[in-house]
Scaffold this motif. Structure first.
Motif, mmCIF file in Angstrom:
data_model
loop_
_atom_site.group_PDB
_atom_site.id
_atom_site.type_symbol
_atom_site.label_atom_id
_atom_site.label_comp_id
_atom_site.label_asym_id
_atom_site.label_seq_id
_atom_site.Cartn_x
_atom_site.Cartn_y
_atom_site.Cartn_z
ATOM 1 N N HIS A 67 39.126 32.790 36.360
ATOM 2 C CA HIS A 67 40.069 33.901 36.435
ATOM 3 C C HIS A 67 40.921 33.999 35.173
ATOM 4 N N GLN B 251 38.143 35.684 32.571
ATOM 5 C CA GLN B 251 37.240 36.776 32.928
ATOM 6 C C GLN B 251 37.485 38.085 32.202
ATOM 7 N N ASN B 252 38.630 38.282 31.609
ATOM 8 C CA ASN B 252 38.883 39.525 30.883
ATOM 9 C C ASN B 252 38.563 39.418 29.397
ATOM 10 N N ARG B 253 38.019 38.302 28.996
ATOM 11 C CA ARG B 253 37.645 38.121 27.590
ATOM 12 C C ARG B 253 36.313 38.817 27.304
ATOM 13 N N ARG B 254 36.172 39.287 26.105
ATOM 14 C CA ARG B 254 34.969 40.017 25.706
ATOM 15 C C ARG B 254 33.708 39.156 25.823
ATOM 16 N N THR C 281 30.059 39.694 34.967
ATOM 17 C CA THR C 281 30.841 40.889 35.282
ATOM 18 C C THR C 281 31.655 40.629 36.544
ATOM 19 N N ALA C 282 32.636 41.477 36.759
ATOM 20 C CA ALA C 282 33.453 41.350 37.969
ATOM 21 C C ALA C 282 32.586 41.517 39.213
#
Length: 146
Positions: A66, A69-72, A77-78
């Motif tokens: 978590h 998870q927003n890193r390139r 995927t979510a």
């Protein structure tokens, strides 16, 4: 007689094989058992320990998902994460007994970390699965393939 270098190599191959990196430790175990059948118990123990530690690496990485998870560069995927979480919630912690299986076992240990499975319970279930896997492989090597 198996040298300490062989044990170290077996432990490292089993550890890496239990992570999400592609590697197989079975060939190393079978080779070492064939070379030194009298060391079968210690070889199985070392392989299982390495594999259990590798699974704990996955569990730890799952606990960090978590945060990343927003890193390139993040590889999932979510939607993939949600699907894996639903699967684990549906089948529960007992699915960790399948952690010995190729392809699904390693991601399963990662998902257990994502969902916060307690480390002690995770380790217990994974230990049963991984030790059983190597024990069966040792039995086949010693008695079926002779």
């Amino acid at each position: 007689m198996v040298s300490w270098v062989s044990y170290l190599g077996l432990a490292l191959s089993a550890l890496i094989a239990a992570t999400l990196l592609p590697m197989q430790s079975e060939a190393a175990l079978v080779t070492l058992i064939t070379l030194s059948p009298s060391a079968v118990y210690s070889l199985v123990a070392v392989a299982a320990l390495g594999n259990i530690l590798g699974s704990q690496v996955n569990w730890w990485l799952g606990g960090q998902v978590h945060r990343w998870q927003n890193r390139r560069w993040f590889p999932f995927t979510a939607t993939q994460l949600e699907s894996a979480e639903r699967w684990y919630q549906r089948y529960g912690r007992w699915s960790l007994l399948l952690s010995w299986m190729p392809i699904i076992g390693d991601p399963l240990t990662l998902v257990a970390g994502i969902l916060g499975e307690p480390l002690w319970r995770f380790t217990l279930l994974v230990s049963l699965a991984k030790t059983g896997r190597y024990a069966v492989l040792a039995y086949i090597t010693l008695y079926v393939l002779e």
